[in-house]
Every structure is written in C-alpha cells, then in structure tokens.
Write an enzyme that holds these catalytic residues in place. Structure first.
Site, PDB file in Angstrom:
ATOM      1  N   HIS A  75       0.809  -1.223   0.000  1.00  0.00           N
ATOM      2  CA  HIS A  75       0.000   0.000   0.000  1.00  0.00           C
ATOM      3  C   HIS A  75       0.846   1.280   0.000  1.00  0.00           C
ATOM      4  O   HIS A  75       0.365   2.337   0.434  1.00  0.00           O
ATOM      5  CB  HIS A  75      -0.976  -0.008   1.188  1.00  0.00           C
ATOM      6  N   HIS A  82      -2.630   4.066   9.928  1.00  0.00           N
ATOM      7  CA  HIS A  82      -1.333   4.617  10.336  1.00  0.00           C
ATOM      8  C   HIS A  82      -1.554   5.863  11.185  1.00  0.00           C
ATOM      9  O   HIS A  82      -1.239   6.980  10.775  1.00  0.00           O
ATOM     10  CB  HIS A  82      -0.487   4.967   9.110  1.00  0.00           C
ATOM     11  N   HIS A 107      10.074  -3.555   4.383  1.00  0.00           N
ATOM     12  CA  HIS A 107      10.401  -2.134   4.442  1.00  0.00           C
ATOM     13  C   HIS A 107      10.593  -1.669   5.876  1.00  0.00           C
ATOM     14  O   HIS A 107       9.993  -2.195   6.794  1.00  0.00           O
ATOM     15  CB  HIS A 107       9.401  -1.249   3.711  1.00  0.00           C
ATOM     16  N   GLU A 124       3.745  -5.578   8.681  1.00  0.00           N
ATOM     17  CA  GLU A 124       2.440  -5.452   7.996  1.00  0.00           C
ATOM     18  C   GLU A 124       2.043  -6.744   7.285  1.00  0.00           C
ATOM     19  O   GLU A 124       0.866  -7.005   7.054  1.00  0.00           O
ATOM     20  CB  GLU A 124       2.479  -4.294   6.980  1.00  0.00           C
TER      21      GLU A 124
HETATM   22  C1  DHB Z   1       5.534   4.192   3.247  1.00  0.00           C
HETATM   23  C2  DHB Z   1       4.492   4.176   4.167  1.00  0.00           C
HETATM   24  C3  DHB Z   1       3.835   3.001   4.470  1.00  0.00           C
HETATM   25  O1  DHB Z   1       2.769   2.960   5.296  1.00  0.00           O
HETATM   26  C4  DHB Z   1       4.236   1.835   3.928  1.00  0.00           C
HETATM   27  O2  DHB Z   1       3.633   0.714   4.342  1.00  0.00           O
HETATM   28  C5  DHB Z   1       5.254   1.818   2.991  1.00  0.00           C
HETATM   29  C6  DHB Z   1       5.900   3.009   2.662  1.00  0.00           C
HETATM   30  C7  DHB Z   1       6.223   5.435   2.892  1.00  0.00           C
HETATM   31  O3  DHB Z   1       5.963   6.474   3.504  1.00  0.00           O
HETATM   32  O4  DHB Z   1       7.052   5.416   1.969  1.00  0.00           O
HETATM   33 FE    FE Z   2       2.148   1.046   5.845  1.00  0.00          FE
END
Ligand code: DHB
Ligand code: FE
Length: 285
Positions: free
Chosen positions: A13, A60, A194, A241
């Site tokens: 996402h 978030h 990430h 996640e």
């Molecule tokens: C970013 C934010 C998110 O919630 C995520 O799951 C992946 C990347 C971002 O800010 O780049």
């Molecule tokens: Fe996220």
C-alpha cells in the site's frame, strides 16, 4: 444461496503509488515499470469484480492513535471518508460499507472467540485507499462495497501471524453462513519488506519476500508460525504489515477442506519509495 469467498488479493500500500496516480504521473518511467506489472491484476479484477471486499489493512495513526489501539477493528458503518494524512484527503471516492454483512461477520467472528472492535465511524487512510486505487484506477465510485478490517501493526503489541491466519478462517466461516448470494473477496494489504526509520531505514530483503510469497501460497500453516521478531529482523520494522496477508489467506477454501487456490497473478518489484512491492491474486479452485 449464501455469500461466497471467491478470491483473495494481496498488495502493498505504499502511499507514493497513490500520489503518483492522483497526480497523473503514473506514466513516468519510475512508475510505469511498476504499474505495467499490475495490469494483469487490474484486468482480472475488472472481469471478476466482487459485490463486497473485506479489506484487511492497517491504519497509520489516522483513525486510531495513542488514545485508542484496537487489535482488530471491523468497520460496520455505511460509509468511510478518506483521511487527511497531512496533505488533505486523497481525491478518491467515499468508501461504501456493507453494514448488514459486517454485522453478521461481527456476530459470527465474536462468537468464534475473536474480540473484534466494531467501528461505525472512521476515516480510512492510505492503507485502505491505495490498494483500491492501484487496482481499480480512478472511477467516480468504487465498483463494490468495502468492509474495512483494521489490524494494529503500528503500536506494540501486535497480533501474531498464527492469530491472523485463524481470524481469516473464522472470517471465511462467517461469510459462508451469510444468507445472501454475494461474491466476496478478502484482500490482505501492506508489506513487503520495508523499514521507514532508524539506522536500518530503507531495508529491503528480496530473499525473505520471495520466500514469504511462495510459503503463503503453498504452505500458509507454516508461514503462520513465523514469529513477529523474525518479520522485524528479516523484513524490517514495517515488514510486520505482512501478517495481514495471513488473514486473507485463512479465508481461502483449501484451508476449509477445498482444493488449492489458482494463482492468477504475482508481482514483485523494488523499489517504490523505500519499499519492496508485492502482489498476489488467488482465485478459488
Ligand atoms: C511508506 C508508508 C507506508 O505505510 C508503507 O507501508 C510503505 C511506505 C512510505 O511512507 O514510503
Ligand atoms: Fe504502511
């Protein structure tokens, strides 16, 4: 006829993907190489648009925050507006829920011993709206009803993969027992590897991501045993996640006495923003 789970869809996402489409820059090379790979999923969804999506996602700190931390929050309302995440609400349609099916899911899943929080009013952030945008584009209205199921993966303690898989199974039993002919998909969103902050910011672990995709498709019971510390170590602090994908996987028929699902689509791409992007479409056999 009862409602039926016909497919599960899994997708990252990354908010920048939504911004790229909102700003009309999806044909710039950085984005085009990624969005072109999503075409098969978009086509498949255009041909297999369900009546309702149960969309498993994480908020978030938009609807929830330090004042309120529900582990599993089911949207039982009529509609949900896009959240203002600091730059104004995204220019996307209002999300329309399915309060009757959601009330049935609440009844059934709570009776199966999951303590859901029920939410009639909340705004939905990029966790829910970016998956819709990247797979349905920019329609005037979303093509189906969406029941949000928000999972806390932001503030510790977070739920285990095991519990998420079991919740998906309970969700399937709930949908199967709803007395209306409805085509229902369950979407699991977030991920893949990430980490957005700290010394390991920018972490990507493609080896882990590919292992996760294979394992989720072929052996979800084993995938569900990955402890949360391993997600964090291997996939980064936000890689946790991925436990949400197990909820969608638990809703597939092979875990309820049926055949293995058909894999209609898979993509894996690095990078989008600081993130690895993954997608899967699994259709009921
Ligand atoms: C970013 C934010 C998110 O919630 C995520 O799951 C992946 C990347 C971002 O800010 O780049
Ligand atoms: Fe996220």
């Amino acid at each position: 006829m009862t409602a039926r789970v016909t497919a599960s869809v899994y997708t990252s996402h990354v908010p920048a993907m939504g911004v790229a489409i909102d700003r009309g820059i999806q044909d710039e090379p950085y984005w085009k190489v990624l969005f072109d790979q999503m075409e098969p999923a978009r086509r498949w969804l255009a041909e297999n648009t369900p009546d309702v999506i149960v969309l498993v996602y994480n908020d978030h700190a938009s609807a929830f925050g330090l004042d309120l931390v529900p582990t599993f929050a089911l949207g039982t309302g009529e509609k949900y507006e896009p959240a203002d995440e600091g730059w104004g609400p995204r220019p996307v349609p209002t999300v329309h829920g399915h309060p009757e099916l959601a009330a049935h899911i609440a009844q059934s899943v709570i009776q199966q011993d999951f303590d859901l929080t029920l939410v009639n009013e909340m705004a939905v952030d990029h966790g829910l709206t970016v998956p819709l945008t990247i797979l349905f584009g920019q329609p005037e209205n979303w093509p189906c009803k969406v029941i949000p199921l928000a999972v806390n993966v932001v503030l510790y303690p977070v739920p285990s993969g095991r519990r998420c898989l079991e919740l998906g199974k309970a969700l399937r039993r709930a949908i199967d027992s709803y007395d209306e002919d409805l085509d229902v998909q369950v979407w699991g969103t977030g991920g893949m590897s990430h980490q957005l902050q700290g010394p390991r910011g920018g972490l990507i672990n493609s080896e882990f991501d590919h292992m996760f995709l294979d394992s989720l498709v072929g052996d979800p019971e084993t995938t569900a045993r990955i402890p949360h510390v391993e997600y964090v170590r291997e996939a980064g602090s936000e890689g946790i996640e991925l436990v949400m994908w197990l909820i969608a996987r638990g809703a597939m028929g092979d875990l309820h006495g049926g055949s293995a699902p058909l894999e209609r689509h898979r993509l894996y791409h690095v990078p989008a923003s600081n993130t690895a992007v993954g997608q899967l479409v699994l259709e009921e056999a």
